[in-house]
Scaffold this motif. Structure first.
Motif, PDB file in Angstrom:
ATOM      1  N   ARG A  32      -8.326   4.811  -6.518  1.00 12.71           N
ATOM      2  CA  ARG A  32      -8.311   5.715  -5.359  1.00 12.71           C
ATOM      3  C   ARG A  32      -9.209   5.186  -4.250  1.00 12.71           C
ATOM      4  N   GLN A  47      -7.432   2.272  -2.618  1.00  8.06           N
ATOM      5  CA  GLN A  47      -6.349   2.751  -1.765  1.00  8.06           C
ATOM      6  C   GLN A  47      -6.899   3.272  -0.440  1.00  8.06           C
ATOM      7  N   ALA A  92       0.828  -1.205   0.000  1.00 16.36           N
ATOM      8  CA  ALA A  92       0.000   0.000   0.000  1.00 16.36           C
ATOM      9  C   ALA A  92       0.863   1.255   0.000  1.00 16.36           C
ATOM     10  N   GLY A 144      -5.359   9.355   1.453  1.00 11.82           N
ATOM     11  CA  GLY A 144      -4.610   8.108   1.394  1.00 11.82           C
ATOM     12  C   GLY A 144      -4.196   7.590   2.744  1.00 11.82           C
ATOM     13  N   SER A 159       2.560   2.020  -3.439  1.00  8.90           N
ATOM     14  CA  SER A 159       1.658   2.200  -4.586  1.00  8.90           C
ATOM     15  C   SER A 159       1.594   0.950  -5.463  1.00  8.90           C
ATOM     16  N   ASP A 205      -6.033   1.733   3.245  1.00 11.47           N
ATOM     17  CA  ASP A 205      -5.486   2.591   4.303  1.00 11.47           C
ATOM     18  C   ASP A 205      -6.361   2.552   5.551  1.00 11.47           C
ATOM     19  N   ILE A 216      -0.826  -1.390  -5.170  1.00 11.51           N
ATOM     20  CA  ILE A 216      -2.108  -1.917  -4.712  1.00 11.51           C
ATOM     21  C   ILE A 216      -2.631  -3.015  -5.632  1.00 11.51           C
TER      22      ILE A 216
END
Length: 366
Positions: free
Chosen positions: A280, A283, A254, A325, A257, A287, A259
């Motif tokens: 997005r 992500q 994560a 994020g 980047s 998170d 993912i």
């Protein structure tokens, strides 16, 4: 006279049958008394003596409803066996535990009854107390167990379509809301202790129904948490390789980047015009999930926080703005919205900004 020799044997078999029937009746009565006493005691403790009617069914009712618990009516085997049945003209789910866990079964039934006012909880219809191991009856969930929709096999794929990301996210938010209710609606917070995809069923519209409260416990007065003799958290303890746990592996991907390496390929296959927005969203959810694995309990979000954040992810992702994020402090909701607003001013059109502002002014629906 020619049948006189048979009469003693005839009386013998009648007496024997009567003794067997009497013994079976006594065993049912004993089970009913023991199970009923335990159920009443649990209801009094958990419900502050408020009446919660729980109808009872006889073993014969359930045998008839399930065609003698036929394997053809068996819908799933986990810690429990789920059978499809018909009682009083209504299709139901009948839940039998694989092990003799009387206290846990009663606990499951009582907390399910307490939670039955929530739309995302599987509602109990009744129970059978005349068997050594009580049997529970619940509302029917036509689309089965969530695990079978996520971990799609050739068998389940024939019955159901793959679940799209939008539906998965909505289910996550609805179950988070059910857990928020469990934590806040009663005099003492109740902890589920056994959350997993096998504990969530789906009705004919894919509305999720939380179940399996048999390990649930309330936090004692004056305490902040409970010590459990075991927790159903294999995901946190699992290892990907000799150097990292699953949580560490996901955290590293994560942060880097990467993912795409940790997301179900079926979700990524939904890509298209909304591809950037989807990534997005993913992500933000990753998170959010990682904040729940913080070692310090004070840094973890509450289920109320999680429910609201999932709702925001659902809502704001539709506008295509950059989602936050790193959600390390979920209790400061204002910082999240300030970040979103700043991101919009940098990246979005005036129409998109107005749309998000209008959405944020509406009451939060969970």
């Amino acid at each position: 006279m020619r049948w006189s020799w048979f009469m003693p044997y005839h009386h013998f078999f009648i007496k024997r049958k009567q003794r067997v029937e009497r013994k079976e009746r006594e065993e049912r009565e004993r089970a009913f008394y023991e199970n009923g006493s335990l159920l009443l005691e649990k209801l009094i403790v958990c419900c502050n003596a408020k009446p919660i009617p729980i109808p009872t069914f006889s073993p014969q009712h359930l045998l008839l409803a399930t065609n003698n618990f036929s394997s053809s009516e068996l819908l799933g085997v986990y810690v429990t066996h789920w059978y499809k049945g018909s009682l009083e003209g209504r299709i139901v789910l009948i839940k039998r535990f694989k092990f003799m866990l009387r206290d846990f079964i009663i606990n499951d039934l009582v907390i399910s009854a307490q939670m039955s006012g929530h739309s995302n909880v599987l509602k109990p219809i009744g129970c059978c107390l005349e068997t050594p191991c009580p049997i529970s009856v619940f509302e029917f969930a036509a689309n089965g167990v969530l695990a079978d929709r996520i971990y799609v096999s050739r068998v389940t794929e024939l019955k159901h379509q793959r679940m799209v990301w939008e539906r998965r996210l909505k289910i996550a938010r609805q179950i988070a809301h059910a857990l928020s209710y469990l934590h806040t609606a009663f005099p003492r917070p109740v902890i589920h202790m056994h959350i997993g995809m096998s504990s969530i069923l789906l009705d004919e519209h894919d509305v999720p129904k939380l179940s399996d409260f048999y390990l649930s416990v309330s936090i004692p007065e004056g305490e902040a948490d409970v010590a459990a003799f075991f927790l159903n958290t294999p995901e946190s303890k699992a290892t990907v390789d000799k150097d990292s746990s699953l949580v560490e592996y996901i955290h590293n991907r994560a942060q880097g980047s990467c993912i795409n390496e940790i997301v179900d390929p079926a979700i990524l296959a939904e890509d298209g015009e909304a591809g950037v927005s989807l990534l997005r969203q993913l992500q933000a959810v990753v998170d959010l999930g990682l904040t729940c694995t913080e070692e310090d309990p004070q840094r973890r979000p509450t289920m109320v926080d999680i429910t609201k954040q999932l709702r925001r992810i659902e809502r704001f992702a539709q506008t295509g703005e950059v989602l936050l994020g790193n959600l390390q402090n979920l209790k400061l909701h204002e910082s999240f919205e300030e970040h979103a607003s700043a991101s919009l001013k940098r990246n979005a059109s005036s129409d998109e900004i107005q749309a998000v502002n209008e959405a944020s002014e509406r009451p939060l629906e969970v």
